[in-house]
Design a protein around this motif. Sequence first.
Motif, PDB file in Angstrom:
ATOM      1  N   PHE A 114      -3.484-101.465 -11.489  1.00  0.00           N
ATOM      2  CA  PHE A 114      -4.830-101.390 -10.941  1.00  0.00           C
ATOM      3  C   PHE A 114      -5.817-101.011 -12.040  1.00  0.00           C
ATOM      4  N   ILE A 115      -7.095-101.284 -11.801  1.00  0.00           N
ATOM      5  CA  ILE A 115      -8.148-101.042 -12.787  1.00  0.00           C
ATOM      6  C   ILE A 115      -9.120-100.017 -12.228  1.00  0.00           C
ATOM      7  N   VAL A 116      -9.446 -99.030 -13.048  1.00  0.00           N
ATOM      8  CA  VAL A 116     -10.450 -98.036 -12.692  1.00  0.00           C
ATOM      9  C   VAL A 116     -11.667 -98.284 -13.576  1.00  0.00           C
ATOM     10  N   GLN A 117     -12.830 -98.448 -12.960  1.00  0.00           N
ATOM     11  CA  GLN A 117     -14.064 -98.729 -13.683  1.00  0.00           C
ATOM     12  C   GLN A 117     -14.636 -97.439 -14.294  1.00  0.00           C
ATOM     13  N   GLU A 118     -15.592 -97.610 -15.233  1.00  0.00           N
ATOM     14  CA  GLU A 118     -16.297 -96.470 -15.806  1.00  0.00           C
ATOM     15  C   GLU A 118     -17.016 -95.714 -14.703  1.00  0.00           C
ATOM     16  N   GLY A 119     -17.038 -94.411 -14.786  1.00  0.00           N
ATOM     17  CA  GLY A 119     -17.684 -93.591 -13.775  1.00  0.00           C
ATOM     18  C   GLY A 119     -16.812 -93.343 -12.560  1.00  0.00           C
ATOM     19  N   GLU A 160      -6.300 -93.928  -4.838  1.00  0.00           N
ATOM     20  CA  GLU A 160      -7.615 -94.006  -4.222  1.00  0.00           C
ATOM     21  C   GLU A 160      -8.641 -93.803  -5.320  1.00  0.00           C
ATOM     22  N   VAL A 161      -9.543 -94.770  -5.463  1.00  0.00           N
ATOM     23  CA  VAL A 161     -10.560 -94.722  -6.504  1.00  0.00           C
ATOM     24  C   VAL A 161     -11.783 -93.991  -5.969  1.00  0.00           C
ATOM     25  N   LEU A 162     -12.271 -93.027  -6.762  1.00  0.00           N
ATOM     26  CA  LEU A 162     -13.418 -92.216  -6.369  1.00  0.00           C
ATOM     27  C   LEU A 162     -14.510 -92.300  -7.430  1.00  0.00           C
ATOM     28  N   PHE A 163     -15.776 -92.329  -6.984  1.00  0.00           N
ATOM     29  CA  PHE A 163     -16.911 -92.266  -7.900  1.00  0.00           C
ATOM     30  C   PHE A 163     -17.127 -90.802  -8.265  1.00  0.00           C
ATOM     31  N   VAL A 164     -17.057 -90.491  -9.560  1.00  0.00           N
ATOM     32  CA  VAL A 164     -17.237 -89.107  -9.982  1.00  0.00           C
ATOM     33  C   VAL A 164     -18.620 -88.870 -10.578  1.00  0.00           C
ATOM     34  N   THR A 165     -19.367 -89.911 -10.861  1.00  0.00           N
ATOM     35  CA  THR A 165     -20.712 -89.745 -11.415  1.00  0.00           C
ATOM     36  C   THR A 165     -21.782 -89.856 -10.351  1.00  0.00           C
ATOM     37  N   GLN A 166     -21.417 -90.188  -9.132  1.00  0.00           N
ATOM     38  CA  GLN A 166     -22.361 -90.330  -8.038  1.00  0.00           C
ATOM     39  C   GLN A 166     -22.729 -88.947  -7.505  1.00  0.00           C
ATOM     40  N   ILE A 167     -24.024 -88.723  -7.289  1.00  0.00           N
ATOM     41  CA  ILE A 167     -24.478 -87.445  -6.755  1.00  0.00           C
ATOM     42  C   ILE A 167     -24.434 -87.519  -5.236  1.00  0.00           C
ATOM     43  N   ARG A 168     -23.749 -86.562  -4.654  1.00  0.00           N
ATOM     44  CA  ARG A 168     -23.647 -86.488  -3.201  1.00  0.00           C
ATOM     45  C   ARG A 168     -24.338 -85.213  -2.746  1.00  0.00           C
ATOM     46  N   SER A 169     -25.108 -85.307  -1.687  1.00  0.00           N
ATOM     47  CA  SER A 169     -25.793 -84.115  -1.177  1.00  0.00           C
ATOM     48  C   SER A 169     -25.762 -84.125   0.341  1.00  0.00           C
ATOM     49  N   VAL A 170     -25.833 -82.917   0.883  1.00  0.00           N
ATOM     50  CA  VAL A 170     -25.848 -82.736   2.329  1.00  0.00           C
ATOM     51  C   VAL A 170     -26.988 -81.781   2.641  1.00  0.00           C
ATOM     52  N   ASP A 171     -27.869 -82.173   3.557  1.00  0.00           N
ATOM     53  CA  ASP A 171     -28.945 -81.306   4.000  1.00  0.00           C
ATOM     54  C   ASP A 171     -28.411 -80.426   5.119  1.00  0.00           C
ATOM     55  N   VAL A 172     -28.513 -79.122   4.922  1.00  0.00           N
ATOM     56  CA  VAL A 172     -28.035 -78.166   5.902  1.00  0.00           C
ATOM     57  C   VAL A 172     -29.252 -77.415   6.456  1.00  0.00           C
ATOM     58  N   GLY A 173     -29.312 -77.271   7.727  1.00  0.00           N
ATOM     59  CA  GLY A 173     -30.435 -76.558   8.339  1.00  0.00           C
ATOM     60  C   GLY A 173     -31.517 -77.534   8.783  1.00  0.00           C
ATOM     61  N   ARG A 174     -32.689 -76.962   9.077  1.00  0.00           N
ATOM     62  CA  ARG A 174     -33.778 -77.765   9.603  1.00  0.00           C
ATOM     63  C   ARG A 174     -35.042 -77.511   8.812  1.00  0.00           C
ATOM     64  N   ASP A 175     -35.747 -78.559   8.515  1.00  0.00           N
ATOM     65  CA  ASP A 175     -36.997 -78.441   7.776  1.00  0.00           C
ATOM     66  C   ASP A 175     -38.135 -78.312   8.788  1.00  0.00           C
ATOM     67  N   THR A 176     -38.831 -77.147   8.840  1.00  0.00           N
ATOM     68  CA  THR A 176     -39.851 -76.896   9.848  1.00  0.00           C
ATOM     69  C   THR A 176     -41.275 -76.982   9.296  1.00  0.00           C
ATOM     70  N   ILE A 177     -41.436 -77.469   8.124  1.00  0.00           N
ATOM     71  CA  ILE A 177     -42.779 -77.540   7.524  1.00  0.00           C
ATOM     72  C   ILE A 177     -43.505 -78.768   8.010  1.00  0.00           C
TER      73      ILE A 177
END
Length: 82
Positions: free
Chosen positions: A29-34, A65-82
Amino acid sequence: MNTAERRQWLWFFLIAFVVAIVWLGSGIFIVQEGQQAVITQFGKYKSTVGAGFNWRLPYPIQRHEVLFVTQIRSVDVGRDTI
């Protein structure tokens, strides 16, 4: 052993050899850059490999299992009340 039996055994071993080569080749198998690949053996972590051509033992012994390690992952926690 007569000639007919030898031919039968020769064909049997030739077909078995081709099947084994194809099965072993399916582990390439081949794993790409990043990316990185996680290899598991019988469902348990075995190793992590980087970019490039890689080989693992074929299914059902090992999987990858191939995973992207350079990808930024974020999760918004809570509620924005502004």
